[in-house]
Scaffold this active site. Structure first.
Site, short mmCIF file in Angstrom:
data_model
loop_
_atom_site.label_atom_id
_atom_site.label_comp_id
_atom_site.label_asym_id
_atom_site.label_seq_id
_atom_site.Cartn_x
_atom_site.Cartn_y
_atom_site.Cartn_z
N LYS A 180 0.85 -1.20 0.00
CA LYS A 180 0.00 0.00 0.00
C LYS A 180 0.88 1.24 0.00
O LYS A 180 1.52 1.57 0.99
CB LYS A 180 -0.93 0.06 1.22
CG LYS A 180 -2.01 1.12 0.99
CD LYS A 180 -2.55 1.79 2.23
CE LYS A 180 -1.86 3.03 2.69
NZ LYS A 180 -1.91 4.21 1.81
N GLY A 233 6.97 5.10 8.16
CA GLY A 233 6.18 6.32 8.23
C GLY A 233 6.41 7.01 9.55
O GLY A 233 7.41 6.80 10.23
N THR A 237 1.94 7.18 13.48
CA THR A 237 1.24 6.15 12.71
C THR A 237 1.74 4.77 13.13
O THR A 237 0.97 3.81 13.19
CB THR A 237 1.44 6.35 11.19
OG1 THR A 237 1.31 7.74 10.89
CG2 THR A 237 0.44 5.56 10.38
N GLY A 238 3.02 4.68 13.44
CA GLY A 238 3.59 3.40 13.91
C GLY A 238 2.86 2.93 15.16
O GLY A 238 2.56 1.73 15.31
N GLU A 255 9.78 1.31 10.62
CA GLU A 255 10.85 2.28 10.36
C GLU A 255 10.20 3.64 10.52
O GLU A 255 9.37 4.03 9.70
CB GLU A 255 11.39 2.14 8.93
CG GLU A 255 12.05 0.81 8.63
CD GLU A 255 13.40 0.64 9.29
OE1 GLU A 255 13.89 1.59 9.94
OE2 GLU A 255 13.94 -0.45 9.18
N CYS A 289 13.91 10.69 6.77
CA CYS A 289 13.95 10.26 8.17
C CYS A 289 15.36 10.33 8.73
O CYS A 289 15.55 10.44 9.93
CB CYS A 289 13.41 8.85 8.28
SG CYS A 289 14.20 7.72 7.14
N GLU A 389 10.44 16.06 15.02
CA GLU A 389 10.78 15.80 13.62
C GLU A 389 10.00 16.79 12.75
O GLU A 389 8.77 16.76 12.70
CB GLU A 389 10.42 14.37 13.22
CG GLU A 389 10.91 14.08 11.82
CD GLU A 389 10.59 12.67 11.33
OE1 GLU A 389 9.46 12.22 11.52
OE2 GLU A 389 11.50 12.05 10.74
P1 NDP Z 1 2.58 8.39 7.52
O1 NDP Z 1 2.84 7.66 8.76
O2 NDP Z 1 1.57 9.46 7.52
O3 NDP Z 1 2.14 7.41 6.34
C1 NDP Z 1 2.89 6.29 5.97
C2 NDP Z 1 1.99 5.28 5.31
O4 NDP Z 1 1.04 4.79 6.28
C3 NDP Z 1 1.13 5.84 4.18
O5 NDP Z 1 0.96 4.84 3.21
C4 NDP Z 1 -0.17 6.15 4.89
O6 NDP Z 1 -1.27 6.24 4.01
C5 NDP Z 1 -0.29 4.97 5.81
N1 NDP Z 1 -1.13 5.17 6.98
C6 NDP Z 1 -1.49 6.33 7.58
N2 NDP Z 1 -2.28 6.09 8.65
C7 NDP Z 1 -2.42 4.74 8.73
C8 NDP Z 1 -3.11 3.86 9.61
N3 NDP Z 1 -3.80 4.31 10.64
N4 NDP Z 1 -3.01 2.53 9.41
C9 NDP Z 1 -2.31 2.04 8.38
N5 NDP Z 1 -1.64 2.83 7.49
C10 NDP Z 1 -1.68 4.15 7.67
O7 NDP Z 1 4.00 8.91 7.05
P2 NDP Z 1 4.31 9.87 5.85
O8 NDP Z 1 3.81 9.27 4.58
O9 NDP Z 1 3.89 11.23 6.24
O10 NDP Z 1 5.89 9.74 5.79
C11 NDP Z 1 6.73 10.54 6.52
C12 NDP Z 1 7.24 9.85 7.77
O11 NDP Z 1 7.94 8.65 7.41
C13 NDP Z 1 8.23 10.65 8.55
O12 NDP Z 1 7.92 10.66 9.92
C14 NDP Z 1 9.56 9.92 8.34
O13 NDP Z 1 10.50 10.10 9.33
C15 NDP Z 1 9.13 8.55 8.18
N6 NDP Z 1 10.11 7.79 7.46
C16 NDP Z 1 10.87 6.87 8.14
C17 NDP Z 1 11.85 6.17 7.51
C18 NDP Z 1 12.64 5.15 8.25
O14 NDP Z 1 13.15 4.27 7.58
N7 NDP Z 1 12.76 5.22 9.55
C19 NDP Z 1 12.15 6.37 6.10
C20 NDP Z 1 11.30 7.34 5.47
C21 NDP Z 1 10.31 8.01 6.16
P3 NDP Z 1 -1.70 7.68 3.45
O15 NDP Z 1 -0.58 8.17 2.64
O16 NDP Z 1 -2.89 7.38 2.65
O17 NDP Z 1 -1.98 8.55 4.63
#
Ligand code: NDP
Length: 486
Positions: A180, A233, A237-238, A255, A289, A389
């Site tokens: 997804k 993400g 959200t995690g 992650e 990130c 962040e």
């Molecule tokens: P989000 O957590 O908002 O979204 C990540 C994914 O999760 C998207 O596909 C999103 O869908 C989906 N999502 C959102 N809410 C839910 C839920 N309740 N249940 C299941 N899936 C859900 O992150 P961002 O897309 O805003 O990405 C940025 C973040 O990612 C930053 O905090 C960054 O630090 C982190 N990141 C971490 C990395 C690592 O390896 N540690 C690497 C890269 C980024 P939708 O887009 O439709 O909301």
């Protein structure tokens, strides 16, 4: 800047074919450099999620993938890599437009995704167990078996690259997957689905569904038919994913966010430290990130470092993501820019000194979600700009006196993903590297990610390690087998 609507699939990849979603509702996909719509994709309902999980379950249970020879699985993964390489320019331009990233970076990321599939093509035949000298009279050995149906949920900042980090090891280990992508950037994940089918991946082994995290994502994360979730993400959200996974005891790897330090000692090669300080925080417009958002600089060189970083930052070329000369594109959305501007205001209010940046550029860039990269000098580790962040182009420079003063500050953060340190003193470099509580640390370098090495975070930056052979642990169960020799 060109803006044309692309011919995107408004369908979902389920069970090896492109299927209409249950509802006709769609997600609109925008181009951050212009603010214009570039595509529409399907909005998968919980019913569509059920169909994807069922398809993956069938594919897993009948062993159409896990049951084929590991070397044959490797060949399909190599085919996916070749398919990506064949379309590098097209995929890079799609990613550049959709995520707003400079085309040169997008090209590197697409090539990185191909390399990831190449690595795991080779890894498929290197997944094996151990023989254990148990006390009982017999032979004891372990098998590494696929977990089953895996849900791979990815963010918008490195869409294809992070999808590859998950899809490639999951498939190498014999799982069936549901990918997804983020709603801002679903396009290259759909293309990956096409490439995988063309490479001969059996139907149902990789399903791609698009839709909002709050509905599609959470239906997937909470689905009892999913055996494992791999998520990248935000930390918040995690937490939601862990909650959704809890009732089913679904395995989870995460992650998450970071607030990575960039430590510069007075004896460092200042030129390299300055160049890397700029690229490692403003790459991908700070939406990384691993962004080195906190520069801890030893006091004797703090003023010179700050001046040089500010000067280099002023020269960063903002522009059209498709222009080869562009060094920084727009942020992902206007909303994200407003969020970052809130931090700029907080930094000023808390007394940090804005050395450069922070404005919205005008002219040809006024339409997009651009923001000039900002450098704060004389910051303090307790300020919000040093604690939260930001996920945007903001650097906080924090002076320090010595190691004793430095280390408590560096580790005083809920995050623990990545970091760099710059010094010519090898003893100090290794001492500090060991003392910093992060999953990744680079000495005299700002490189955090190596295809072959583990990547992931301590503390609230995540659970588990991706990449290298470490990722195989995320996608396999260990079975212990004992054979009596009596
Ligand atoms: P989000 O957590 O908002 O979204 C990540 C994914 O999760 C998207 O596909 C999103 O869908 C989906 N999502 C959102 N809410 C839910 C839920 N309740 N249940 C299941 N899936 C859900 O992150 P961002 O897309 O805003 O990405 C940025 C973040 O990612 C930053 O905090 C960054 O630090 C982190 N990141 C971490 C990395 C690592 O390896 N540690 C690497 C890269 C980024 P939708 O887009 O439709 O909301």
């Amino acid at each position: 800047m060109m803006s044309t609507l692309i011919d995107s699939p408004t369908r979902l990849l389920i069970d090896g074919s492109w299927r209409d979603a249950e509802s006709e509702a769609v997600l609109e996909v925008f181009e951050p450099a212009t603010g214009e719509r570039m595509a529409t994709v399907a909005r998968a309902s919980p019913g569509d999620v059920d169909r994807a999980v069922e398809a993956a379950r069938r594919a897993f249970d009948d062993a159409r993938w896990s049951g084929v020879a590991a070397s044959a699985r490797g060949r399909v993964l190599a085919g996916i890599a070749a398919g990506i390489r064949h379309r590098v320019e097209e995929l890079a331009s799609l990613e550049a437009r959709n995520a707003g990233k400079p085309i040169r970076d997008a090209r590197d990321e697409v090539l990185g995704a191909a390399q990831c599939f190449e690595y795991y093509a080779g890894a498929a035949t290197r997944i094996f167990g151990e023989t254990i000298p148990v006390t009982a009279p017999g032979l004891d050995f372990t098998l590494r078996e696929p977990v089953g149906v895996v849900a791979l949920i990815v963010p918008w900042n490195f869409p294809l690259a992070i999808a590859a980090w998950k899809v490639a090891p999951a498939l190498a280990a014999g799982n069936a997957a549901i990918l997804k992508p983020a709603s801002y950037t679903p396009l290259t994940a759909l293309e990956l689905g096409k490439i995988a089918l063309a490479a001969g991946l059996p139907p149902g082994v990789l399903n791609v569904i698009t839709g909002p995290g709050a509905s599609t994502g959470s239906a997937l994360a909470g689905h009892p038919g999913v055996d494992k979730i791999a998520f990248t993400g935000e930390t918040a959200t995690g937490t939601a994913i862990l909650r959704q996974a809890a009732p089913n005891i679904t395995r989870v790897s995460l992650e998450l966010g970071g607030k990575s330090p960039n430590i510069v000692f007075a004896d460092a090669d200042l030129e390299r430290a300055v160049e890397n300080a700029v690229s490692s925080v403003f790459g991908n417009a700070g939406q990384d990130c691993c962004a080195r958002t906190r520069a801890f600089v030893q006091r004797p060189v703090a003023a010179e470092f700050s001046d040089r970083v500010a000067a280099r930052t002023r020269r960063l070329r903002l522009g059209d993501p498709l222009d080869e000369a562009t060094e920084m594109g727009p942020l992902i959305s206007l909303q994200q820019r407003e969020r970052v501007e809130g931090y700029l205001q907080a930094g000023r209010q808390e007394g940090a000194q804005l050395l450069t940046g922070g404005s919205r550029p005008g002219g040809a860039l006024a339409q997009g979600s651009y923001l000039e990269p900002a450098v704060f000098g004389r910051a303090d580790n307790r300020m919000r700009i040093a604690r939260e962040e930001i996920f945007g182009p903001v650097l906080a420079i924090i002076p320090f006196d010595d190691e004793a003063d430095l280390l408590p500050m560096v580790n005083d953060t809920p995050y623990g993903l990545s970091g760099s340190l710059w010094t010519r003193d090898i003893g100090r470099a290794l001492r500090v590297a060991r003392a910093v509580r992060t999953g990744v640390i680079s000495i005299n370098s700002s490189k955090s990610v190596h295809q072959e090495a583990p990547f992931g975070g301590y503390k609230r930056s995540g659970i588990g390690r991706e990449l290298g052979m470490h990722a195989i642990q995320l996608y396999t169960e260990v079975k212990n087998v004992f054979v009596s020799l009596d």
